[in-house]
Motif scaffolding. Structure first.
Motif, PDB file in Angstrom:
ATOM      1  N   GLU A 259       1.075  -1.346   0.264  1.00 51.10           N
ATOM      2  CA  GLU A 259       0.131   0.082  -0.035  1.00 51.10           C
ATOM      3  C   GLU A 259       0.570   1.092   0.404  1.00 51.10           C
ATOM      4  O   GLU A 259       0.777   2.035   0.875  1.00 51.10           O
ATOM      5  N   LEU A 260       2.043   0.975  -1.211  1.00 48.15           N
ATOM      6  CA  LEU A 260       2.730   2.241  -0.988  1.00 48.15           C
ATOM      7  C   LEU A 260       1.857   3.782  -1.402  1.00 48.15           C
ATOM      8  O   LEU A 260       1.127   4.246  -2.381  1.00 48.15           O
ATOM      9  N   THR A 261       2.353   4.521  -0.386  1.00 44.94           N
ATOM     10  CA  THR A 261       1.645   6.487  -0.911  1.00 44.94           C
ATOM     11  C   THR A 261       2.859   7.008  -1.893  1.00 44.94           C
ATOM     12  O   THR A 261       3.084   8.154  -2.057  1.00 44.94           O
ATOM     13  N   GLU A 262       4.205   6.391  -2.101  1.00 45.03           N
ATOM     14  CA  GLU A 262       5.332   7.117  -2.808  1.00 45.03           C
ATOM     15  C   GLU A 262       5.628   5.862  -3.349  1.00 45.03           C
ATOM     16  O   GLU A 262       5.972   5.180  -2.942  1.00 45.03           O
ATOM     17  N   ALA A 263       5.892   5.772  -5.013  1.00 43.02           N
ATOM     18  CA  ALA A 263       6.712   4.811  -5.484  1.00 43.02           C
ATOM     19  C   ALA A 263       7.297   5.449  -7.308  1.00 43.02           C
ATOM     20  O   ALA A 263       6.160   6.542  -7.325  1.00 43.02           O
ATOM     21  N   ALA A 264       8.106   4.941  -7.421  1.00 39.45           N
ATOM     22  CA  ALA A 264       7.853   5.004  -9.091  1.00 39.45           C
ATOM     23  C   ALA A 264       8.751   4.318  -9.311  1.00 39.45           C
ATOM     24  O   ALA A 264      10.009   3.709  -8.774  1.00 39.45           O
ATOM     25  N   LEU A 265       8.800   3.593 -11.099  1.00 42.37           N
ATOM     26  CA  LEU A 265       9.896   2.900 -11.173  1.00 42.37           C
ATOM     27  C   LEU A 265      11.176   3.528 -12.382  1.00 42.37           C
ATOM     28  O   LEU A 265      10.533   4.538 -13.526  1.00 42.37           O
ATOM     29  N   MET A 266      12.276   3.147 -12.271  1.00 43.38           N
ATOM     30  CA  MET A 266      12.931   3.973 -13.059  1.00 43.38           C
ATOM     31  C   MET A 266      13.587   2.878 -13.837  1.00 43.38           C
ATOM     32  O   MET A 266      13.839   1.124 -12.948  1.00 43.38           O
ATOM     33  N   THR A 267      13.838   3.225 -14.738  1.00 37.32           N
ATOM     34  CA  THR A 267      14.342   1.731 -16.494  1.00 37.32           C
ATOM     35  C   THR A 267      15.562   2.051 -16.257  1.00 37.32           C
ATOM     36  O   THR A 267      15.772   3.421 -16.825  1.00 37.32           O
ATOM     37  N   ARG A 268      16.844   1.261 -17.002  1.00 32.47           N
ATOM     38  CA  ARG A 268      18.216   2.067 -17.335  1.00 32.47           C
ATOM     39  C   ARG A 268      18.365   0.664 -18.033  1.00 32.47           C
ATOM     40  O   ARG A 268      18.607  -0.334 -17.735  1.00 32.47           O
ATOM     41  N   GLY A 269      19.956   0.729 -18.672  1.00 31.92           N
ATOM     42  CA  GLY A 269      20.783  -0.061 -19.657  1.00 31.92           C
ATOM     43  C   GLY A 269      21.939   0.568 -18.947  1.00 31.92           C
ATOM     44  O   GLY A 269      22.213   0.608 -17.750  1.00 31.92           O
ATOM     45  N   GLN A 270      23.033  -0.583 -19.457  1.00 31.34           N
ATOM     46  CA  GLN A 270      24.703   0.154 -19.009  1.00 31.34           C
ATOM     47  C   GLN A 270      25.117   0.420 -19.646  1.00 31.34           C
ATOM     48  O   GLN A 270      24.866  -0.535 -20.572  1.00 31.34           O
ATOM     49  N   ASP A 271      26.758   0.497 -19.279  1.00 29.72           N
ATOM     50  CA  ASP A 271      27.171   1.100 -20.306  1.00 29.72           C
ATOM     51  C   ASP A 271      27.149   1.972 -21.180  1.00 29.72           C
ATOM     52  O   ASP A 271      26.162   3.164 -21.332  1.00 29.72           O
ATOM     53  N   LYS A 272      27.129   1.723 -22.749  1.00 28.25           N
ATOM     54  CA  LYS A 272      26.337   2.393 -24.316  1.00 28.25           C
ATOM     55  C   LYS A 272      25.209   2.414 -24.114  1.00 28.25           C
ATOM     56  O   LYS A 272      25.433   3.149 -25.187  1.00 28.25           O
TER      57      LYS A 272
ATOM     58  N   ALA B 113       7.400  10.492  -7.137  1.00 29.18           N
ATOM     59  CA  ALA B 113       7.174   8.767  -6.431  1.00 29.18           C
ATOM     60  C   ALA B 113       5.843   9.469  -5.469  1.00 29.18           C
ATOM     61  O   ALA B 113       4.969   9.123  -5.472  1.00 29.18           O
ATOM     62  N   PRO B 114       6.070  11.038  -5.200  1.00 26.85           N
ATOM     63  CA  PRO B 114       4.449  10.809  -3.828  1.00 26.85           C
ATOM     64  C   PRO B 114       3.336  10.754  -4.533  1.00 26.85           C
ATOM     65  O   PRO B 114       2.655  10.818  -3.926  1.00 26.85           O
ATOM     66  N   LYS B 115       3.313  11.128  -6.282  1.00 32.10           N
ATOM     67  CA  LYS B 115       1.570  11.231  -7.000  1.00 32.10           C
ATOM     68  C   LYS B 115       1.246   9.579  -6.904  1.00 32.10           C
ATOM     69  O   LYS B 115       0.086  10.022  -7.566  1.00 32.10           O
ATOM     70  N   ALA B 116       1.992   8.440  -6.605  1.00 36.82           N
ATOM     71  CA  ALA B 116       1.381   7.761  -6.094  1.00 36.82           C
ATOM     72  C   ALA B 116       0.401   6.977  -5.522  1.00 36.82           C
ATOM     73  O   ALA B 116       0.211   6.508  -5.444  1.00 36.82           O
ATOM     74  N   LYS B 117       0.677   8.623  -4.636  1.00 36.56           N
ATOM     75  CA  LYS B 117      -0.774   8.552  -3.258  1.00 36.56           C
ATOM     76  C   LYS B 117      -2.266   8.571  -4.234  1.00 36.56           C
ATOM     77  O   LYS B 117      -2.693   8.337  -3.313  1.00 36.56           O
ATOM     78  N   SER B 118      -2.169   9.145  -5.879  1.00 38.17           N
ATOM     79  CA  SER B 118      -3.625   9.136  -5.754  1.00 38.17           C
ATOM     80  C   SER B 118      -3.545   7.441  -6.218  1.00 38.17           C
ATOM     81  O   SER B 118      -5.006   7.352  -7.130  1.00 38.17           O
ATOM     82  N   GLY B 119      -3.148   6.828  -6.131  1.00 36.56           N
ATOM     83  CA  GLY B 119      -3.906   5.174  -6.304  1.00 36.56           C
ATOM     84  C   GLY B 119      -3.782   4.560  -7.327  1.00 36.56           C
ATOM     85  O   GLY B 119      -3.276   5.215  -8.336  1.00 36.56           O
ATOM     86  N   VAL B 120      -4.971   4.152  -7.817  1.00 30.02           N
ATOM     87  CA  VAL B 120      -5.817   3.449  -8.920  1.00 30.02           C
ATOM     88  C   VAL B 120      -5.748   5.134 -10.350  1.00 30.02           C
ATOM     89  O   VAL B 120      -5.564   4.800 -11.052  1.00 30.02           O
ATOM     90  N   PHE B 121      -6.465   6.447  -9.634  1.00 31.82           N
ATOM     91  CA  PHE B 121      -6.273   7.051 -10.632  1.00 31.82           C
ATOM     92  C   PHE B 121      -5.379   7.742 -11.425  1.00 31.82           C
ATOM     93  O   PHE B 121      -5.308   8.177 -12.263  1.00 31.82           O
ATOM     94  N   TYR B 122      -3.845   7.568 -10.854  1.00 30.76           N
ATOM     95  CA  TYR B 122      -2.237   7.343 -11.574  1.00 30.76           C
ATOM     96  C   TYR B 122      -3.109   7.234 -12.376  1.00 30.76           C
ATOM     97  O   TYR B 122      -2.137   7.243 -14.265  1.00 30.76           O
ATOM     98  N   GLY B 123      -3.473   5.712 -12.947  1.00 32.51           N
ATOM     99  CA  GLY B 123      -3.840   4.804 -13.602  1.00 32.51           C
ATOM    100  C   GLY B 123      -4.325   5.734 -14.632  1.00 32.51           C
ATOM    101  O   GLY B 123      -3.946   5.446 -16.021  1.00 32.51           O
TER     102      GLY B 123
END
Lengths: 241, 243
Positions: free
Chosen positions: B60-73, B211-221
């Motif tokens: 039940e996180l109210t702060e969350a974010a997903l960061m994606t990344r690669g490596q090197d080049k 990340a705090p915008k995750a507090k909006s729960g289902v509304f974010y999606g």
């Protein structure tokens, strides 16, 4: 209507709007403090727009523009949550069709943001052709994500098709508060000025400059219909007329 | 998952993704060199997204974010042409639905472009809410026109509805290579920094701020669904299986 005549809406009971005229300019002042949108307010706005359209038609004006404004600190603070949601389908049947009526209005429209334009107030401003904003106070903001509340397809489309994508993203996902300077830099508004009176004067200047386009007659509204079909179809998606 | 736990996808065999957690941040690192999109990679990404969504839900996180990344080049060099096209309908049934899943993900998403984002890699980046990019090396580029290869409707829409029209035109018709400065000026990315580590740190800063915008729960999606219907309907146009 003559220059000295003031027309109010609603016509009976407490009035929420005052329409005044200065030559080719029709000025609609919302006089209900925070100017929140209720069924009564939305009907008043639609009746006011019909009234202006009738006068333009009757006098066969070739120069005309509509400027809307609030008073003091508020342009509009958005929906009156209590009154709006006491009526089922308010958004679909009343509020979004009202936005659509402004969006496609048959003469140039200028929103004079004398103060805050939050949520529904921001949407109303964006439905106009032009916007001027007070530079020393007030914000434009879509704060649905913080309430939290959904942002229905028609309202989202109104922003999406009038904003740059990265501005739209920040506006909606961050509930970003745009000061006048930020709004100008992001092209949300066309010009800014200090103080309420300064902003009103600027709004009138912008309106006077664009008013001659009314010479296009019926084509003005037709052109706007073909400019914003994606917005209009979504605003009217569930409207019962 | 705890801060020290590392979750990998696929769970068996050679892993292509590593998920780590730092407080409210979920970091998905693509560890397959050029990070090309194959059926396995797309499934791994979708499974990883489901995993993150489950954790957010469960705690039940109210702060969350997903960061994606690669490596090197490389962030990602796009589709693995050989593997991808050995499976009929890969684009319609697998790749575009994967992009849609990122596009509409229920918490804020940040793409950390540590290196090149070409073609499918550029599309993956654009599917995120925010992008940061390494300033001293690497390009964003849609090179279909040079291959030559079509750019299907869903992919084109993803760019069209997230880019200024003149940027979109140059991106697609010129296969323009955007360096970080150009990407920033064109509003393709939100911020840039030097070096891989600098870019990763910047990405985390952006992620922590949003990340705090995750507090909006289902509304974010839900709000995102109503933000990008034109993209989503075209990405999913021919999908038979919704992931």
């Amino acid at each position: 209507m003559t220059a000295t005549q003031q027309v109010v809406f609603p016509t009976e009971g407490k009035h929420l709007l005052e329409i005044t005229r200065e030559g080719p300019l029709f000025i609609m002042t919302m006089v209900d403090k925070e100017n929140r949108f209720t069924p009564v307010m939305c009907k008043a706005i639609c009746d006011a727009l019909d009234h202006v359209a009738e006068v333009v038609d009757k006098e066969e004006l070739t120069e005309a523009a509509l400027m809307t404004r609030g008073q003091d600190k508020f342009y509009s603070n958005g929906l009156d949550m209590e009154k709006a949601f006491s009526v089922p389908g308010f958004t679909d049947h009343t509020f979004m069709p009202m936005l659509n009526k402004i969006l496609l209005f048959g003469i140039p429209t200028i929103a004079c943001l004398n103060g805050h334009a939050f949520a529904g107030g921001c949407l109303m401003a964006m439905a106009h052709d032009y916007r001027v904003m007070r530079s020393d106070r007030g914000f434009m903001c879509m704060n649905e994500i913080d309430l939290p509340s959904p942002l229905p397809a028609g309202m989202s489309a109104l922003l999406r098709y009038k904003m740059h994508p990265h501005v739209y993203r920040s506006c909606v996902l961050e509930a970003k508060r745009f000061s006048a300077k930020e709004a100008l830099a992001s092209h949300l508004v066309d010009a800014i000025a200090e103080g309420v009176e300064g902003t009103v004067e600027l709004g009138k200047q912008v309106a006077l400059k664009i008013a001659p386009k009314t010479k296009a007659g019926a084509c003005y509204g037709m052109i706007k219909e073909d400019m914003y079909p994606e917005i209009s179809e979504r605003l009217m998606m569930n409207a019962k007329l």
